[in-house]
Design a protein around this motif. Sequence first.
Motif, PDB file in Angstrom:
ATOM      1  N   PHE A  92     -28.806  -9.917  45.774  1.00 14.61           N
ATOM      2  CA  PHE A  92     -28.888  -8.860  44.754  1.00 14.61           C
ATOM      3  C   PHE A  92     -28.572  -9.425  43.361  1.00 14.61           C
ATOM      4  N   THR A  93     -28.848 -10.689  43.162  1.00 13.33           N
ATOM      5  CA  THR A  93     -28.425 -11.363  41.929  1.00 13.33           C
ATOM      6  C   THR A  93     -29.546 -12.224  41.363  1.00 13.33           C
ATOM      7  N   GLU A  94     -29.627 -12.265  40.045  1.00 14.48           N
ATOM      8  CA  GLU A  94     -30.538 -13.167  39.344  1.00 14.48           C
ATOM      9  C   GLU A  94     -29.725 -13.996  38.352  1.00 14.48           C
ATOM     10  N   VAL A  95     -30.007 -15.296  38.289  1.00 11.99           N
ATOM     11  CA  VAL A  95     -29.423 -16.196  37.289  1.00 11.99           C
ATOM     12  C   VAL A  95     -30.582 -16.789  36.490  1.00 11.99           C
ATOM     13  N   TRP A  96     -30.454 -16.787  35.160  1.00 10.45           N
ATOM     14  CA  TRP A  96     -31.538 -17.263  34.292  1.00 10.45           C
ATOM     15  C   TRP A  96     -31.042 -18.375  33.377  1.00 10.45           C
ATOM     16  N   HIS A  97     -31.934 -19.357  33.131  1.00  9.97           N
ATOM     17  CA  HIS A  97     -31.643 -20.454  32.209  1.00  9.97           C
ATOM     18  C   HIS A  97     -32.945 -20.851  31.530  1.00  9.97           C
ATOM     19  N   ASN A  98     -32.953 -20.780  30.193  1.00 13.00           N
ATOM     20  CA  ASN A  98     -34.153 -21.136  29.417  1.00 13.00           C
ATOM     21  C   ASN A  98     -35.399 -20.389  29.906  1.00 13.00           C
ATOM     22  N   GLY A  99     -35.234 -19.117  30.205  1.00  9.80           N
ATOM     23  CA  GLY A  99     -36.377 -18.285  30.582  1.00  9.80           C
ATOM     24  C   GLY A  99     -36.857 -18.460  32.009  1.00  9.80           C
ATOM     25  N   GLU A 100     -36.132 -19.230  32.819  1.00 12.68           N
ATOM     26  CA  GLU A 100     -36.537 -19.446  34.200  1.00 12.68           C
ATOM     27  C   GLU A 100     -35.409 -19.066  35.144  1.00 12.68           C
ATOM     28  N   LYS A 101     -35.790 -18.554  36.318  1.00 16.45           N
ATOM     29  CA  LYS A 101     -34.793 -18.205  37.320  1.00 16.45           C
ATOM     30  C   LYS A 101     -34.191 -19.466  37.937  1.00 16.45           C
ATOM     31  N   VAL A 102     -32.888 -19.439  38.109  1.00 14.72           N
ATOM     32  CA  VAL A 102     -32.196 -20.512  38.814  1.00 14.72           C
ATOM     33  C   VAL A 102     -32.216 -20.181  40.304  1.00 14.72           C
TER      34      VAL A 102
END
Length: 215
Positions: A92-102
């Motif tokens: 149930f979690t999203e992590v984002w870095h520089n516009g992309e999903k981790v």
Amino acid sequence: MRGKTCSRTGVILLATALWTPVALAHPHSFITLMTTVMAQDGQMTGLKMQWTMDEITSADLLYDAGDAKPGSPVWKKLAAEVMANVLGQHYFTEVWHNGEKVKFTNLPGEYSLARVNHQAVLSFILPLAHPQPLKGQTYTFATFDPTYFVDMSYDQPADAKLPEALARNCNISVKTPQPNEDTLAFAQSLDKADAPPEDMELGKQFAQQVTIQCQ
């Protein structure tokens, strides 16, 4: 039920027998979040999470646990069932870095389920598929049920934490969104048999966004 309701087969499934007819508007269940960023050698490796379920949502789990002692096979079995549902929804979690999903790994580093007073508490480590550099970088993450059947939120900003070693060079903040009146009205119009369109990601519009910014 109508619409695509795949995410409702996660944590929410455990409380379906407990929703009352008077609960007409989304959300129907509430989970209080605490998250600590995990790091090693200057890289983020995962998120240590603690989810405290509201008393109504907890009641079914606590009934099944009965008088079993912490760490017993009963609790381990319940923890595995809940964790399987959480994994089915990518934590149930999203992590984002520089516009992309981790990306995450498919198995948590550790997990457990416990009783705290009249509430069930799920604790687990969400491991990243690959360690992520922190120096000079910014990351955002959010934990939410896409259907907004469950409200998943931090009681206070301090419940999203950095370990002491990171706090010297990084800041963490929690931003609570302000959905517009149309979105609020739509959420309030849904009863427990309804689900919003999957592509709407209603829960994401109410999700708190945590930002990690490092020097």
